[in-house]
Design a protein around this motif. Structure first.
Motif, PDB file in Angstrom:
ATOM      1  N   ALA A  59     -52.546 -42.078 -38.521  1.00  0.00           N
ATOM      2  CA  ALA A  59     -53.335 -40.900 -38.175  1.00  0.00           C
ATOM      3  C   ALA A  59     -54.386 -41.305 -37.142  1.00  0.00           C
ATOM      4  O   ALA A  59     -54.632 -42.490 -36.925  1.00  0.00           O
ATOM      5  CB  ALA A  59     -54.004 -40.319 -39.425  1.00  0.00           C
ATOM      6  N   HIS A  66     -55.763 -36.282 -37.306  1.00  0.00           N
ATOM      7  CA  HIS A  66     -54.442 -35.942 -36.770  1.00  0.00           C
ATOM      8  C   HIS A  66     -53.384 -36.774 -37.482  1.00  0.00           C
ATOM      9  O   HIS A  66     -53.443 -38.003 -37.426  1.00  0.00           O
ATOM     10  CB  HIS A  66     -54.368 -36.264 -35.277  1.00  0.00           C
ATOM     11  CG  HIS A  66     -55.447 -35.624 -34.462  1.00  0.00           C
ATOM     12  ND1 HIS A  66     -56.759 -36.061 -34.473  1.00  0.00           N
ATOM     13  CD2 HIS A  66     -55.404 -34.611 -33.585  1.00  0.00           C
ATOM     14  CE1 HIS A  66     -57.474 -35.322 -33.643  1.00  0.00           C
ATOM     15  NE2 HIS A  66     -56.673 -34.437 -33.088  1.00  0.00           N
ATOM     16  N   LEU A  86     -49.694 -38.174 -37.465  1.00  0.00           N
ATOM     17  CA  LEU A  86     -48.826 -38.423 -36.329  1.00  0.00           C
ATOM     18  C   LEU A  86     -47.357 -38.554 -36.711  1.00  0.00           C
ATOM     19  O   LEU A  86     -47.026 -39.041 -37.787  1.00  0.00           O
ATOM     20  CB  LEU A  86     -49.269 -39.697 -35.616  1.00  0.00           C
ATOM     21  CG  LEU A  86     -50.722 -39.725 -35.138  1.00  0.00           C
ATOM     22  CD1 LEU A  86     -50.990 -41.010 -34.371  1.00  0.00           C
ATOM     23  CD2 LEU A  86     -51.071 -38.512 -34.294  1.00  0.00           C
ATOM     24  N   ASP A  96     -45.662 -39.303 -31.337  1.00  0.00           N
ATOM     25  CA  ASP A  96     -47.059 -39.536 -30.969  1.00  0.00           C
ATOM     26  C   ASP A  96     -47.399 -41.015 -30.820  1.00  0.00           C
ATOM     27  O   ASP A  96     -48.566 -41.388 -30.795  1.00  0.00           O
ATOM     28  CB  ASP A  96     -47.984 -38.928 -32.037  1.00  0.00           C
ATOM     29  CG  ASP A  96     -47.763 -37.442 -32.227  1.00  0.00           C
ATOM     30  OD1 ASP A  96     -47.669 -36.723 -31.211  1.00  0.00           O
ATOM     31  OD2 ASP A  96     -47.692 -36.995 -33.391  1.00  0.00           O
ATOM     32  N   TRP A 125     -55.946 -33.683 -24.146  1.00  0.00           N
ATOM     33  CA  TRP A 125     -56.895 -33.432 -25.221  1.00  0.00           C
ATOM     34  C   TRP A 125     -57.700 -32.195 -24.880  1.00  0.00           C
ATOM     35  O   TRP A 125     -57.701 -31.724 -23.752  1.00  0.00           O
ATOM     36  CB  TRP A 125     -57.809 -34.642 -25.458  1.00  0.00           C
ATOM     37  CG  TRP A 125     -58.852 -34.869 -24.394  1.00  0.00           C
ATOM     38  CD1 TRP A 125     -58.673 -35.476 -23.189  1.00  0.00           C
ATOM     39  CD2 TRP A 125     -60.218 -34.476 -24.462  1.00  0.00           C
ATOM     40  NE1 TRP A 125     -59.846 -35.486 -22.492  1.00  0.00           N
ATOM     41  CE2 TRP A 125     -60.822 -34.890 -23.243  1.00  0.00           C
ATOM     42  CE3 TRP A 125     -61.003 -33.826 -25.406  1.00  0.00           C
ATOM     43  CZ2 TRP A 125     -62.163 -34.667 -22.965  1.00  0.00           C
ATOM     44  CZ3 TRP A 125     -62.352 -33.608 -25.136  1.00  0.00           C
ATOM     45  CH2 TRP A 125     -62.920 -34.023 -23.924  1.00  0.00           C
ATOM     46  N   PHE A 166     -59.922 -32.856 -29.914  1.00  0.00           N
ATOM     47  CA  PHE A 166     -58.655 -32.980 -30.637  1.00  0.00           C
ATOM     48  C   PHE A 166     -57.514 -33.143 -29.657  1.00  0.00           C
ATOM     49  O   PHE A 166     -57.654 -32.890 -28.458  1.00  0.00           O
ATOM     50  CB  PHE A 166     -58.430 -31.795 -31.587  1.00  0.00           C
ATOM     51  CG  PHE A 166     -57.874 -30.554 -30.932  1.00  0.00           C
ATOM     52  CD1 PHE A 166     -56.594 -30.112 -31.226  1.00  0.00           C
ATOM     53  CD2 PHE A 166     -58.623 -29.815 -30.022  1.00  0.00           C
ATOM     54  CE1 PHE A 166     -56.072 -28.968 -30.638  1.00  0.00           C
ATOM     55  CE2 PHE A 166     -58.119 -28.671 -29.440  1.00  0.00           C
ATOM     56  CZ  PHE A 166     -56.835 -28.248 -29.741  1.00  0.00           C
ATOM     57  N   TYR A 167     -56.380 -33.606 -30.201  1.00  0.00           N
ATOM     58  CA  TYR A 167     -55.160 -33.791 -29.421  1.00  0.00           C
ATOM     59  C   TYR A 167     -54.195 -32.675 -29.815  1.00  0.00           C
ATOM     60  O   TYR A 167     -53.586 -32.723 -30.883  1.00  0.00           O
ATOM     61  CB  TYR A 167     -54.557 -35.173 -29.690  1.00  0.00           C
ATOM     62  CG  TYR A 167     -55.477 -36.296 -29.270  1.00  0.00           C
ATOM     63  CD1 TYR A 167     -55.698 -36.565 -27.925  1.00  0.00           C
ATOM     64  CD2 TYR A 167     -56.131 -37.086 -30.214  1.00  0.00           C
ATOM     65  CE1 TYR A 167     -56.544 -37.593 -27.528  1.00  0.00           C
ATOM     66  CE2 TYR A 167     -56.972 -38.117 -29.818  1.00  0.00           C
ATOM     67  CZ  TYR A 167     -57.179 -38.361 -28.473  1.00  0.00           C
ATOM     68  OH  TYR A 167     -58.013 -39.372 -28.083  1.00  0.00           O
ATOM     69  N   SER A 226     -50.489 -33.305 -31.227  1.00  0.00           N
ATOM     70  CA  SER A 226     -50.209 -34.071 -32.449  1.00  0.00           C
ATOM     71  C   SER A 226     -49.449 -33.187 -33.428  1.00  0.00           C
ATOM     72  O   SER A 226     -49.555 -31.961 -33.404  1.00  0.00           O
ATOM     73  CB  SER A 226     -51.493 -34.597 -33.076  1.00  0.00           C
ATOM     74  OG  SER A 226     -52.270 -33.546 -33.582  1.00  0.00           O
ATOM     75  N   SER A 243     -49.705 -32.506 -36.605  1.00  0.00           N
ATOM     76  CA  SER A 243     -50.579 -31.616 -37.363  1.00  0.00           C
ATOM     77  C   SER A 243     -51.969 -32.230 -37.402  1.00  0.00           C
ATOM     78  O   SER A 243     -52.134 -33.424 -37.153  1.00  0.00           O
ATOM     79  CB  SER A 243     -50.041 -31.388 -38.788  1.00  0.00           C
ATOM     80  OG  SER A 243     -50.000 -32.597 -39.506  1.00  0.00           O
ATOM     81  N   TRP A 244     -52.956 -31.414 -37.683  1.00  0.00           N
ATOM     82  CA  TRP A 244     -54.318 -31.929 -37.799  1.00  0.00           C
ATOM     83  C   TRP A 244     -55.100 -31.118 -38.822  1.00  0.00           C
ATOM     84  O   TRP A 244     -54.734 -29.985 -39.157  1.00  0.00           O
ATOM     85  CB  TRP A 244     -55.046 -31.949 -36.449  1.00  0.00           C
ATOM     86  CG  TRP A 244     -55.068 -30.664 -35.669  1.00  0.00           C
ATOM     87  CD1 TRP A 244     -54.267 -30.355 -34.613  1.00  0.00           C
ATOM     88  CD2 TRP A 244     -55.929 -29.527 -35.866  1.00  0.00           C
ATOM     89  NE1 TRP A 244     -54.564 -29.093 -34.143  1.00  0.00           N
ATOM     90  CE2 TRP A 244     -55.592 -28.566 -34.900  1.00  0.00           C
ATOM     91  CE3 TRP A 244     -56.945 -29.223 -36.758  1.00  0.00           C
ATOM     92  CZ2 TRP A 244     -56.228 -27.331 -34.792  1.00  0.00           C
ATOM     93  CZ3 TRP A 244     -57.588 -27.985 -36.669  1.00  0.00           C
ATOM     94  CH2 TRP A 244     -57.217 -27.066 -35.684  1.00  0.00           C
ATOM     95  N   ARG A 251     -59.243 -30.236 -39.576  1.00  0.00           N
ATOM     96  CA  ARG A 251     -60.669 -30.334 -39.234  1.00  0.00           C
ATOM     97  C   ARG A 251     -61.439 -30.258 -40.540  1.00  0.00           C
ATOM     98  O   ARG A 251     -61.137 -29.422 -41.397  1.00  0.00           O
ATOM     99  CB  ARG A 251     -61.092 -29.190 -38.311  1.00  0.00           C
ATOM    100  CG  ARG A 251     -62.571 -29.257 -37.897  1.00  0.00           C
ATOM    101  CD  ARG A 251     -62.941 -28.120 -36.966  1.00  0.00           C
ATOM    102  NE  ARG A 251     -63.051 -26.865 -37.659  1.00  0.00           N
ATOM    103  CZ  ARG A 251     -64.169 -26.400 -38.241  1.00  0.00           C
ATOM    104  NH1 ARG A 251     -65.279 -27.110 -38.219  1.00  0.00           N
ATOM    105  NH2 ARG A 251     -64.164 -25.228 -38.839  1.00  0.00           N
TER     106      ARG A 251
END
Length: 175
Positions: A27, A78, A80, A84, A105, A114-115, A118, A120-121, A123
């Protein structure tokens, strides 16, 4: 009841070698406290609770991004996939331009870097920091997530780190 001695009979090298054989999902954590975005690649992230949704990761004192991550109120974690890998390597390389012109980004409406590509992410708000022998466990309560869409989730090949190498986790599930 008998307990083992509190003295360690294991060396640091033996401990590290044992964990080299234990794969970790890869990640990236991003944050910004006002002095520019920072990012670090991690393999120490895991979920703790779903109510409230909470995750934990370890931030090493050796990373130049750790002071920012530890001072941030919010971070983006994130998760990966093997697609990624270049981003994982970029954020793991000391001195690299993790937010340079050639890197895809952006910032979320709330301001965190953030990217967007990716897999999934999540926050989240940092709710606790626990010092453990030179590293810090960072406890994050999720505020928002971009999970992968159904097709991406079905076809995603998770990125893992094992024995000092990067791998795409393939193969079939073992039942």
């Amino acid at each position: 009841m008998t307990f083992a001695s509190s003295e360690n009979d294991i060396t640091a090298e033996e401990f590290k070698h044992a964990f080299r054989l234990h794969p970790g999902g890869v990640a990236i954590v991003t944050a910004d406290i006002g002095d520019g975005p920072k990012a670090m690649t991690i393999t120490s992230m895991f979920s703790v609770s779903v109510d409230p949704p909470t995750l934990v990761f370890s931030a090493s004192a050796m990373s130049s991004s750790t002071p920012t991550v530890l001072s941030a109120e919010t971070v983006v974690v994130h998760m990966l996939s093997s697609d990624d890998i270049d981003l994982a390597k970029l954020c793991a390389t000391s001195g690299s331009a993790r937010f340079g012109d050639e890197v895809d980004w952006d910032r979320l409406p709330t301001g965190e870097p953030f990217y967007p590509r990716s897999s999934s992410w999540i926050r989240g708000r940092v709710v606790d920091r626990v010092n453990v022998h030179g590293s810090v466990l960072v406890v994050v309560e999720a505020l928002e997530a971009k999970p992968p869409n159904e097709d991406s989730a079905r076809n995603a090949v998770p990125l893992i780190y094992h024995n000092r190498n990067w791998f795409g986790l393939g193969g079939s599930a073992i039942l």
